[in-house]
Design an enzyme around this catalytic site. Sequence first.
Site, short mmCIF file in Angstrom:
data_model
loop_
_atom_site.label_atom_id
_atom_site.label_comp_id
_atom_site.label_asym_id
_atom_site.label_seq_id
_atom_site.Cartn_x
_atom_site.Cartn_y
_atom_site.Cartn_z
CE LYS A 177 -17.51 28.50 32.53
NZ LYS A 177 -17.74 29.93 32.34
CE LYS A 233 -24.21 27.21 33.14
NZ LYS A 233 -24.08 28.63 33.15
CE LYS A 238 -23.06 33.96 27.24
NZ LYS A 238 -22.59 34.19 28.59
N1 AQP Z 1 -29.07 27.73 32.05
C1 AQP Z 1 -29.29 28.84 32.73
N2 AQP Z 1 -30.45 29.04 33.39
C2 AQP Z 1 -30.68 30.17 34.10
N3 AQP Z 1 -29.78 31.19 34.18
C3 AQP Z 1 -28.61 31.04 33.54
N4 AQP Z 1 -27.53 31.83 33.41
C4 AQP Z 1 -26.61 31.21 32.64
N5 AQP Z 1 -27.06 30.01 32.25
C5 AQP Z 1 -28.31 29.87 32.79
C6 AQP Z 1 -27.40 33.15 34.00
O1 AQP Z 1 -27.12 34.07 32.95
C7 AQP Z 1 -26.12 34.99 33.36
C8 AQP Z 1 -24.92 34.82 32.45
O2 AQP Z 1 -23.73 35.11 33.06
P1 AQP Z 1 -22.34 34.83 32.34
O3 AQP Z 1 -22.28 35.51 31.05
O4 AQP Z 1 -21.29 35.12 33.36
O5 AQP Z 1 -22.35 33.28 32.01
P2 AQP Z 1 -22.40 31.99 32.88
O6 AQP Z 1 -23.05 32.16 34.19
O7 AQP Z 1 -21.02 31.41 32.91
O8 AQP Z 1 -23.37 31.07 32.02
P3 AQP Z 1 -23.39 30.86 30.46
O9 AQP Z 1 -23.97 32.07 29.82
O10 AQP Z 1 -24.06 29.62 30.07
O11 AQP Z 1 -21.89 30.72 30.08
P4 AQP Z 1 -20.90 29.54 30.42
O12 AQP Z 1 -20.89 28.67 29.25
O13 AQP Z 1 -19.62 30.27 30.62
O14 AQP Z 1 -21.38 28.81 31.64
C9 AQP Z 1 -25.83 34.67 34.83
O15 AQP Z 1 -26.68 35.43 35.65
C10 AQP Z 1 -26.19 33.23 34.92
O16 AQP Z 1 -26.52 32.81 36.23
#
Ligand code: AQP
Length: 331
Positions: free
Chosen positions: A112, A195, A198
């Site tokens: 990030k 992956k 968001k």
């Molecule tokens: N692509 C994915 N496949 C499976 N699991 C996923 N998670 C996120 N992306 C995938 C899981 O969803 C939860 C979200 O946690 P978060 O809100 O802390 O976001 P994150 O892990 O940073 O992932 P995001 O939602 O895609 O956001 P960004 O863009 O910030 O990376 C967690 O349990 C995560 O493992």
Amino acid sequence: RPRVLSGMQPTNASLHLGNYLGALRQWATMQDEYDAFYCVVDLHAITAGHDPAQLRERTRVTAAQYIAGGVDPERSTLFVQSHVPEHPQLAWVLSCITGFGEASRMTQFKDKAARQGTEATTVGLFTYPVLQAADILLYDADMVPVGEDQRQHIELTRDIGGRFNSRFGETFVLPKAFIPEATAKIQDLQDPTVKMSKSIGGAGLIEMLEEPKVIEKRIKSAVTDSGREITVDPESKPGVTNLITILSALTMRPVGQIVQDFEGRGYGDLKKEVASAVLDTVIPFQKRVRELLDDPAQLDALLATGAEKAHDVASATLRKVYDRVGFLQPM
Ligand code: AQP
């Protein structure tokens, strides 16, 4: 009953299909067997710039999506992280036993920060995994259901918790990550080597609250691979493999069965079936979210009850921690 804790950030109005399959669905199935704590981690959502009014709105929408995804506020403790002040309080203590080098090795931070550039990257984004460790350790969670991208953060939580225990005496339960292999990593539809996320967004993302027509279109324009065969091979066929993974997770049909069913058929047929399985999940999900958001006062009341329950557990842990660390107890 063993305890489970997990959370998601309200950084977008909508969760995406990766969040749903990788995390939320497991949360719902685990709430019978476990004493479950699920939180909307709003403190984590201000690490990269945000709009206050939007954050308030998104926090509610995220909570509504937890419920629409099957989290039952009667059986699980559903709350908003900022309603329980012990989270940042414990995070401070933990940050003082976390190495700078150790935190610098977190790959999510590195990715990030590389995307944002050094000047736009906040100290909050850097210490984010320490706050996450506090979220988990406060509740003596045995199990943390997350996607693959969170594995390293759960390992860090174990390291920090274990270090505290050996320095100050047995205090924390060391949690295990629960990452079902089949849905551990749902990939981006446009670039199936990364992956679904968001923060990356774009046409490769399936948002749970998106117009069904847009979702359908995105699935139909998903990048597929060269050749025509419908088989599972993450290396040479990441796009097709991702679509099969999604179809299998949503319909509970084993991957092998799907491959057999599609023998001799084309990518277009596969996309059609994936789209229909996604819409079968998303349409009732959206309806339930709309109903919940129609009565924000009731939703807020549910969250207040959850915060009270969470606070009971968190405050007991923090008292113990403050005492062990040597803070003078107030009269
Ligand atoms: N692509 C994915 N496949 C499976 N699991 C996923 N998670 C996120 N992306 C995938 C899981 O969803 C939860 C979200 O946690 P978060 O809100 O802390 O976001 P994150 O892990 O940073 O992932 P995001 O939602 O895609 O956001 P960004 O863009 O910030 O990376 C967690 O349990 C995560 O493992």
